[in-house]
Design a protein around this motif. Sequence first.
Motif, short mmCIF file in Angstrom:
data_model
loop_
_atom_site.label_atom_id
_atom_site.label_comp_id
_atom_site.label_asym_id
_atom_site.label_seq_id
_atom_site.Cartn_x
_atom_site.Cartn_y
_atom_site.Cartn_z
N LEU A 66 -1.80 18.40 -11.52
CA LEU A 66 -0.79 19.47 -11.48
C LEU A 66 0.38 19.13 -10.55
N GLY A 67 0.44 17.90 -10.11
CA GLY A 67 1.50 17.50 -9.17
C GLY A 67 2.81 17.19 -9.86
N THR A 68 3.04 15.93 -10.17
CA THR A 68 4.27 15.54 -10.87
C THR A 68 3.92 15.08 -12.28
N LYS A 127 3.97 23.91 -5.25
CA LYS A 127 3.64 24.86 -6.33
C LYS A 127 2.63 25.90 -5.85
N GLU A 145 -9.19 24.10 -14.58
CA GLU A 145 -8.19 24.49 -13.59
C GLU A 145 -7.05 23.47 -13.51
N ALA A 190 0.84 -1.20 0.00
CA ALA A 190 0.00 0.00 0.00
C ALA A 190 0.88 1.25 0.00
N ASP A 234 -5.68 2.25 -10.31
CA ASP A 234 -4.80 2.93 -9.35
C ASP A 234 -5.60 4.06 -8.70
N PHE A 235 -4.95 4.81 -7.83
CA PHE A 235 -5.66 5.86 -7.10
C PHE A 235 -6.27 6.88 -8.06
N ALA A 236 -5.60 7.14 -9.17
CA ALA A 236 -6.11 8.13 -10.14
C ALA A 236 -7.43 7.65 -10.75
N TRP A 275 3.62 7.56 -5.47
CA TRP A 275 3.46 8.61 -6.50
C TRP A 275 2.36 9.59 -6.12
N VAL A 276 1.38 9.12 -5.36
CA VAL A 276 0.29 10.02 -4.93
C VAL A 276 0.82 11.02 -3.90
N ARG A 277 1.59 10.50 -2.95
CA ARG A 277 2.15 11.40 -1.93
C ARG A 277 3.11 12.40 -2.55
N ALA A 333 2.94 13.52 -5.59
CA ALA A 333 2.13 14.49 -6.33
C ALA A 333 1.54 15.53 -5.38
N ARG A 355 -0.94 9.76 -15.15
CA ARG A 355 -1.90 8.79 -14.58
C ARG A 355 -3.31 9.38 -14.53
N GLY A 393 1.24 3.90 -3.11
CA GLY A 393 0.81 5.27 -2.86
C GLY A 393 1.93 6.30 -3.00
N LEU A 415 -7.02 18.05 -9.00
CA LEU A 415 -6.05 19.15 -9.13
C LEU A 415 -4.66 18.70 -8.70
N ARG A 416 -4.58 18.05 -7.56
CA ARG A 416 -3.27 17.62 -7.06
C ARG A 416 -2.59 16.67 -8.03
N LEU A 417 -3.36 15.72 -8.52
CA LEU A 417 -2.75 14.71 -9.38
C LEU A 417 -2.42 15.30 -10.76
N PRO A 445 -3.14 5.48 -0.17
CA PRO A 445 -1.79 6.06 -0.22
C PRO A 445 -1.34 6.74 1.08
N ALA A 470 4.26 17.89 -4.31
CA ALA A 470 4.66 18.78 -5.41
C ALA A 470 3.60 19.85 -5.64
N TYR A 471 2.35 19.44 -5.57
CA TYR A 471 1.27 20.39 -5.80
C TYR A 471 1.24 21.44 -4.69
N GLU A 488 4.45 12.18 -13.50
CA GLU A 488 3.83 10.85 -13.40
C GLU A 488 2.36 10.94 -13.01
N SER A 489 2.07 11.76 -11.99
CA SER A 489 0.68 11.83 -11.52
C SER A 489 -0.20 12.42 -12.62
N TRP A 533 -8.35 16.26 -5.38
CA TRP A 533 -7.38 15.26 -5.83
C TRP A 533 -7.12 15.37 -7.33
#
Lengths: 343, 309
Positions: free
Chosen positions: B207-209, A331, B266, A314, B150-152, A320-322, A324, B215, A318, B203-205, B92, A327-328, B211-212, B201
């Motif tokens: 605009l995050g990385t 920003k 957004e 788990a 996956d989470f996305a 890549w989610v953390r 992201a 995904r 997770g 937005l976070r995913l 996660p 990073a968000y 990879e995110s 989420w």
Amino acid sequence: MASQTLQSVPAEPSPARDEPSPEDAARLDAEGQAYFDKVMAEDSRIEPRDWMPPAYRKTLLRQISQHAHSEIIGMQPEANWISRAPSLKRKAILMAKVQDEAGHGLYLYSAAETLGQPRDQMMQDLMDGKAKYSSIFNYPARTWADMGAIGWMVDGAAIANQVPLCRASFGPYGRAMVRVCKEESFHQRQGFEILLELSHGTPEQKQMAQDAVNRWYAPALMMFGPPDDDSPNSKQSMAWNIKRFSNDELRNRFVGMMMEQVKVLGLTLPDKDIRFNEETKKWEHGPLDWAEFHEVLAGRGPCNAQRLERRREAHQNGAWVREAAAAYAEKQNRKQAEKVSAA
Amino acid sequence: MSTTPETAVSSGETGGHGDISVGVSGAGASGDGTASATRITPGNALRPEDIALAVSRGAAKPSEDVAEFALRLGDDALILAQRLGHWISRAPELEEDVALGNIALDELGHARSLLSYAGGLDGRSEDDLAYLRREHEFRSAALFEQPNGDFAVTIARQFVVSYYQFELYRRLTSSTDSTLAGIAAKAVKEVDYHRDHSAQWVLRLALGTDESRQRMIHAFKVIWPYVDELFRDDELTGRLSEAGAAPQPSSLREDFDRLTGEVLAEAELEVPNVQPSPGGGRRGLHSEHLGYILAEMQVLAREYPGASW
């Protein structure tokens, strides 16, 4: 003896001040120790910013993080039955219960963090097998009746253990326990109710309930830890007002409680030696297989590998989610800072 | 025409979002035998048990059309709850174990209310409907059956679901069927939170990385073929709309597109260019996934016929 005017001494010198000289440090330690001793003598509370003996900090960090890990790993045997819960009401209750356990993990990690260790580090120690969690969760939840037995016996034992912890000398731990215990009490009742329904159901259901009680009984008793004469840390924890009653005392009290309740269930406990000792006025139980306890503790229980692997999986899934989310957030902070500087 | 269960109240009286701190323990501590673990709104919020009670007393009875409609919505919520429940202990972050668990619980609560009401037509309980129907008797749309991925993917599915359910429940609060309106009044407040959770989420995913973002884009592609089915009208919805009991699904589309579009913009995402799936769940024609979901969910009921739990 501590004087009336003793003040709390901050655990860390404030950053504005220079590093204290060795003499000052020694004086601060002595003052801190005196305050700490006074708090212990008055059975009052130590807060995160107070000076505390390094061993006290270490003991608490170990105990609270293990407790948190137990909540998190303890989600798994019950989560195993969410999708198969036999009625929608039971499904809702089970979901809420497992969710509560995540919440307990969160409060406890937060309480442990006040002692100076970040949650990520504690999680890492758990996944690396460096940190322990309650051995009970290394047993499999084989049938639906296990949801009842876990609630009634495992959560029941947890309550017996944790109610006295509400008065633990470390403030954040004691306060976290107050809320945890309230929810655990609901958990225990729902477990009892599951068993009650089963024991009054079809013969097959009653058998399922008895089988679950038989399997969880000894592991639940062992949740209180080794017998008093084999529990090296207990004495110090009691001196520090973390632990209030000995392992055997709590265990015996728990046995008495179960003896009453098992009658209502119409089931039996798998222990022919349970008796109330008229002389000591205490309940006694038959011998427990401590060799098995130590085996499971050493990582050789039925589900040790599975539970840790599931946690690692788990966590890794997770990652890549953390990343992201971090990073968000960064920003957004940067944007906010730019806005402020432009204004 | 049905009547309102005695305990049903409109959203105006319950005052704001539920406080989870008085939820589970409050319900348990009250000693109320009918208290529900899913009750997150303090006060007199409508609970599944209230509806079951009203139905059994004959105080609430759906028309045939309303029962069929409640079955659709109830099955959507039930199947989604079943999917979401899998995340508990696998999310996660611990905070997401709690959040996804909450959403699953809310959906399960809606399912229980809707199925209890639907069963009022012929005396079946929520459990009869959940555990003893076969695949072709379920009325959920394909979206709700889609695997968690996956989470996305879970977030993409939840994003679509919560914006759709919000528009639907919002309109149902003024349904001429007062039980449906009561259920919707409770549900819409909860679904409002689900919108917030999934939009944040997205937005976070997105605009995050890198990879995110990849995904998230992929996840919307996976999920979007099942969006159209939600907004298709049929004879049943036509009759219900005529009677003022429920909106035509197509009438929700404009608001759905606008509000999801704002979040997608957004997030610097575009509506995926994918072909819609024909669906068919409202007529009992399901994806290949539902059989497995039901096999798992119904196993004990099937293994021990007649037992109560």
